[in-house]
Design a protein around this motif. Structure first.
Motif, PDB file in Angstrom:
ATOM      1  N   ILE A 219       0.827  -1.207   0.000  1.00 35.42           N
ATOM      2  CA  ILE A 219       0.000   0.000   0.000  1.00 35.42           C
ATOM      3  C   ILE A 219       0.861   1.256   0.000  1.00 35.42           C
ATOM      4  CG2 ILE A 219      -1.906  -1.170   1.167  1.00 35.42           C
ATOM      5  CD1 ILE A 219      -1.130   0.324   3.714  1.00 35.42           C
ATOM      6  N   SER A 220       2.152   1.103  -0.188  1.00 37.57           N
ATOM      7  CA  SER A 220       3.042   2.257  -0.208  1.00 37.57           C
ATOM      8  C   SER A 220       4.158   2.020  -1.225  1.00 37.57           C
ATOM      9  CB  SER A 220       3.645   2.504   1.182  1.00 37.57           C
ATOM     10  OG  SER A 220       4.481   3.628   1.199  1.00 37.57           O
ATOM     11  N   PRO A 221       4.322   2.894  -2.198  1.00 41.68           N
ATOM     12  CA  PRO A 221       3.700   4.204  -2.334  1.00 41.68           C
ATOM     13  C   PRO A 221       2.309   4.195  -2.944  1.00 41.68           C
ATOM     14  CG  PRO A 221       5.218   3.853  -4.131  1.00 41.68           C
ATOM     15  CD  PRO A 221       5.348   2.658  -3.236  1.00 41.68           C
ATOM     16  N   GLU A 222       1.836   3.047  -3.389  1.00 41.65           N
ATOM     17  CA  GLU A 222       0.518   2.938  -3.991  1.00 41.65           C
ATOM     18  C   GLU A 222      -0.050   1.554  -3.693  1.00 41.65           C
ATOM     19  OE1 GLU A 222       1.132   3.475  -8.142  1.00 41.65           O
ATOM     20  OE2 GLU A 222       2.567   1.831  -8.322  1.00 41.65           O
ATOM     21  N   ILE A 223      -1.351   1.405  -3.899  1.00 41.15           N
ATOM     22  CA  ILE A 223      -1.997   0.111  -3.706  1.00 41.15           C
ATOM     23  C   ILE A 223      -1.596  -0.816  -4.845  1.00 41.15           C
ATOM     24  CG2 ILE A 223      -4.177  -1.106  -3.449  1.00 41.15           C
ATOM     25  CD1 ILE A 223      -3.747   0.796  -1.196  1.00 41.15           C
ATOM     26  N   LYS A 224      -1.060  -1.983  -4.496  1.00 42.05           N
ATOM     27  CA  LYS A 224      -0.660  -2.966  -5.504  1.00 42.05           C
ATOM     28  C   LYS A 224      -1.436  -4.258  -5.292  1.00 42.05           C
ATOM     29  CE  LYS A 224       2.224  -2.561  -8.099  1.00 42.05           C
ATOM     30  NZ  LYS A 224       2.186  -2.076  -9.502  1.00 42.05           N
ATOM     31  N   VAL A 241       5.013 -13.618  -6.414  1.00 36.32           N
ATOM     32  CA  VAL A 241       4.403 -12.317  -6.672  1.00 36.32           C
ATOM     33  C   VAL A 241       5.454 -11.228  -6.435  1.00 36.32           C
ATOM     34  CG1 VAL A 241       2.554 -10.729  -6.060  1.00 36.32           C
ATOM     35  CG2 VAL A 241       2.184 -13.214  -5.896  1.00 36.32           C
ATOM     36  N   PRO A 242       5.916 -10.565  -7.473  1.00 30.59           N
ATOM     37  CA  PRO A 242       6.882  -9.477  -7.262  1.00 30.59           C
ATOM     38  C   PRO A 242       6.205  -8.304  -6.557  1.00 30.59           C
ATOM     39  CG  PRO A 242       6.169  -9.526  -9.551  1.00 30.59           C
ATOM     40  CD  PRO A 242       5.570 -10.737  -8.895  1.00 30.59           C
ATOM     41  N   SER A 243       6.883  -7.731  -5.602  1.00 30.32           N
ATOM     42  CA  SER A 243       6.292  -6.643  -4.843  1.00 30.32           C
ATOM     43  C   SER A 243       7.354  -5.600  -4.538  1.00 30.32           C
ATOM     44  CB  SER A 243       5.672  -7.160  -3.542  1.00 30.32           C
ATOM     45  OG  SER A 243       4.960  -6.139  -2.872  1.00 30.32           O
ATOM     46  N   ARG A 244       6.891  -4.408  -4.184  1.00 36.68           N
ATOM     47  CA  ARG A 244       7.806  -3.323  -3.876  1.00 36.68           C
ATOM     48  C   ARG A 244       7.215  -2.476  -2.760  1.00 36.68           C
ATOM     49  NH1 ARG A 244       8.804   1.871  -7.639  1.00 36.68           N
ATOM     50  NH2 ARG A 244       6.790   2.342  -6.684  1.00 36.68           N
ATOM     51  N   TYR A 245       8.070  -2.093  -1.838  1.00 38.00           N
ATOM     52  CA  TYR A 245       7.662  -1.180  -0.771  1.00 38.00           C
ATOM     53  C   TYR A 245       8.596   0.014  -0.761  1.00 38.00           C
ATOM     54  CZ  TYR A 245       7.199   0.766   3.925  1.00 38.00           C
ATOM     55  OH  TYR A 245       7.047   1.602   4.991  1.00 38.00           O
ATOM     56  N   ASP A 246       8.043   1.193  -0.898  1.00 35.64           N
ATOM     57  CA  ASP A 246       8.806   2.429  -0.799  1.00 35.64           C
ATOM     58  C   ASP A 246       8.204   3.262   0.318  1.00 35.64           C
ATOM     59  OD1 ASP A 246      10.463   1.770  -2.826  1.00 35.64           O
ATOM     60  OD2 ASP A 246       9.477   3.006  -4.342  1.00 35.64           O
ATOM     61  N   ARG A 247       9.043   3.716   1.187  1.00 40.68           N
ATOM     62  CA  ARG A 247       8.563   4.625   2.219  1.00 40.68           C
ATOM     63  C   ARG A 247       8.322   5.993   1.602  1.00 40.68           C
ATOM     64  NH1 ARG A 247      11.644   6.462   7.828  1.00 40.68           N
ATOM     65  NH2 ARG A 247      10.189   8.150   8.347  1.00 40.68           N
ATOM     66  N   VAL A 248       7.113   6.520   1.822  1.00 41.95           N
ATOM     67  CA  VAL A 248       6.774   7.840   1.298  1.00 41.95           C
ATOM     68  C   VAL A 248       6.392   8.747   2.453  1.00 41.95           C
ATOM     69  CG1 VAL A 248       6.004   6.959  -0.926  1.00 41.95           C
ATOM     70  CG2 VAL A 248       4.371   7.182   0.945  1.00 41.95           C
ATOM     71  N   SER A 249       6.466  10.042   2.195  1.00 41.66           N
ATOM     72  CA  SER A 249       6.145  11.026   3.225  1.00 41.66           C
ATOM     73  C   SER A 249       4.798  11.667   2.924  1.00 41.66           C
ATOM     74  CB  SER A 249       7.229  12.104   3.286  1.00 41.66           C
ATOM     75  OG  SER A 249       6.860  13.129   4.190  1.00 41.66           O
ATOM     76  N   ARG A 250       3.875  11.569   3.887  1.00 44.75           N
ATOM     77  CA  ARG A 250       2.605  12.286   3.802  1.00 44.75           C
ATOM     78  C   ARG A 250       2.694  13.428   4.814  1.00 44.75           C
ATOM     79  NH1 ARG A 250      -2.196  10.459   2.312  1.00 44.75           N
ATOM     80  NH2 ARG A 250      -3.082  10.580   4.409  1.00 44.75           N
ATOM     81  N   THR A 251       3.292  14.509   4.372  1.00 52.81           N
ATOM     82  CA  THR A 251       3.639  15.605   5.269  1.00 52.81           C
ATOM     83  C   THR A 251       2.421  16.118   6.020  1.00 52.81           C
ATOM     84  OG1 THR A 251       5.385  16.245   3.735  1.00 52.81           O
ATOM     85  CG2 THR A 251       4.740  17.861   5.403  1.00 52.81           C
ATOM     86  N   GLY A 252       2.559  16.200   7.347  1.00 54.96           N
ATOM     87  CA  GLY A 252       1.512  16.780   8.167  1.00 54.96           C
ATOM     88  C   GLY A 252       0.379  15.855   8.533  1.00 54.96           C
ATOM     89  N   SER A 253       0.399  14.626   8.048  1.00 55.65           N
ATOM     90  CA  SER A 253      -0.699  13.698   8.344  1.00 55.65           C
ATOM     91  C   SER A 253      -0.270  12.712   9.430  1.00 55.65           C
ATOM     92  CB  SER A 253      -1.112  12.938   7.081  1.00 55.65           C
ATOM     93  OG  SER A 253      -0.036  12.143   6.602  1.00 55.65           O
ATOM     94  N   TRP A 254      -1.269  12.090  10.057  1.00 51.07           N
ATOM     95  CA  TRP A 254      -0.963  11.158  11.144  1.00 51.07           C
ATOM     96  C   TRP A 254      -0.256   9.912  10.622  1.00 51.07           C
ATOM     97  CZ3 TRP A 254      -2.429   6.104  11.420  1.00 51.07           C
ATOM     98  CH2 TRP A 254      -3.403   5.670  10.516  1.00 51.07           C
ATOM     99  N   ASP A 255      -0.497   9.542   9.361  1.00 49.15           N
ATOM    100  CA  ASP A 255       0.107   8.344   8.775  1.00 49.15           C
ATOM    101  C   ASP A 255       1.277   8.716   7.868  1.00 49.15           C
ATOM    102  OD1 ASP A 255      -1.463   9.568   6.894  1.00 49.15           O
ATOM    103  OD2 ASP A 255      -2.456   7.751   6.191  1.00 49.15           O
TER     104      ASP A 255
END
Length: 386
Positions: A219-224, A241-255
């Motif tokens: 679910i990060s950076p997008e729903i796969k 199943v190939p998968s990828r996880y990238d940490r993204v910044s949602r500035t100012g949000s709780w998540d």
């Protein structure tokens, strides 16, 4: 001319500046009231009986921790498979069930699922041991189970850790009839994530999406989501199943640091209800739970997302045990119009939080936000623990 003057005749208007100030104050009060009302919408309520499952010192295999249960509702009962850690620091799965979704009426004395034994490789030839530990299961096993009932088959997905250098997603299944009779005829687990990578928090949808089985694996950076004609190709390990996880910044949000999906999605009137785990960089080391609605026909699209956490680690049993500051959910069911979310508190005990499903959805739709723009951090973390 003075700013204020007495009103001498009926109906005489007050000066415009005074009237404008009153209007401004009233608007500010109304806005403050709306903010206060919206501050904690779509929340889950902990049950007063929490924790509902705790370690039992008399059972070696579950004497240290019992947490993070998967859940299904079948035959008028809620069935839980919870992660248990015993004196050998190996994670296995225990079984418990409840008629009302809260009080545990049945709990087996022996594990319902034991991972296949994996011989540790020669340390002279094996790859370096990763910096990985989840919930204290130092010697590996099966972690964080997700249960999904599809037709008459119960599917089990979990994190398979060999205690050394392999952290992969495993898939097994069992017929519903055998499951209800506690005849643990599980299929041989298949490893469905790529080797040499760390993957967690994969979930199987409880019904086909556009005629195909669907697995959400990031679910990060997008729903796969990946789709399959049958589950056989995964169970036979014909593909991963190939998968990828990238940490993204949602500035100012709780998540601001999204970790991964929680329980398998739940089909609702608005679309797929998905719970997810996240952290706030301004409030570090506290796992919180959020919710989003995914499009029914294209679950890669987020329709609504909770503005605030729906559950935070504030209770005492969520701040003691192996790791404080953790609420971590792997299972949720709907029973008689009520939503039951099962989670691990402090990586040590099983708890439940509830809400009326329709009210929860209405508030999530009203107060939630569509997909927000996210910006990638300069440093990308792939295949990291989440």
């Amino acid at each position: 001319m003075p700013l204020l003057r007495r009103t001498t005749s009926k109906g005489e208007k007050k000066p415009n500046k005074v009237r404008a100030k009153k209007v401004s104050i009233l608007k500010a009060l109304r806005k403050a009231a709306e903010v206060a009302k919206a501050k904690r919408p779509h929340q889950l309520e902990r049950h007063e009986q929490n924790p509902i499952i705790e370690p039992r010192e008399g059972n070696f295999w579950e004497m240290k921790a019992t947490f993070n249960p998967g859940a299904i509702y079948a035959d008028k009962r809620v069935h839980l498979l919870y992660r248990a850690i015993g004196g050998d620091d190996i994670s296995v799965l225990g079984y418990a069930s409840s008629e009302d979704g809260i009080t545990i009426n049945e709990r087996l004395a022996e594990p319902a699922f034991i991972p296949s034994t994996t011989k540790k490789p020669d340390p002279n030839t094996a790859p370096p041991l990763p910096a990985y530990c989840s919930g204290g299961g130092w010697n590996g096993g099966c972690e964080d189970p997700r249960l999904t009932l599809v037709d008459d088959t119960v599917y089990l997905m979990y994190t398979a850790f060999d205690g050394w250098g392999s952290i992969r997603i495993a898939l097994s299944s069992i017929g519903l009839e055998d499951f209800l009779k506690k005849k643990w005829n599980w299929k041989k687990p298949a490893l469905i994530s790529p080797p040499g990578e760390i993957h967690k928090n994969w979930v199987l949808f409880p019904e086909k999406v556009n005629g195909k089985f669907a697995i959400l694996h990031s679910i990060s950076p997008e729903i796969k989501v990946d789709y399959f004609e049958t589950m056989g190709e995964l169970e036979r390990e014909e593909r991963v199943v190939p998968s990828r996880y990238d940490r993204v910044s949602r500035t100012g949000s709780w998540d601001s640091w999204i970790r991964g999906a929680g329980p398998p999605p739940i089909r609702t009137k608005l679309g797929w209800l998905l719970f997810y785990h996240a952290m706030d960089v301004r409030d570090p080391d506290r796992y919180k739970l959020g919710a989003m609605i995914l499009d029914a026909n294209d679950p890669s699209k987020i329709l609504f997302r909770s503005r605030v956490p729906i559950l935070e680690p504030d209770a005492y049993y969520e701040n003691s045990g192996f790791k404080s500051g953790v609420v971590y959910s792997c299972g949720a069911v709907v029973k008689d119009g009520e939503l039951y979310v099962y989670y691990g508190g402090g990586d040590s005990v099983v708890c439940v939080a509830m809400a009326n499903l329709d009210t929860f959805l209405d508030e999530l739709q009203k107060y939630g936000t569509p997909q927000l723009t996210v910006e990638k951090k300069p440093a990308t973390i792939r295949n990291a623990r989440r």
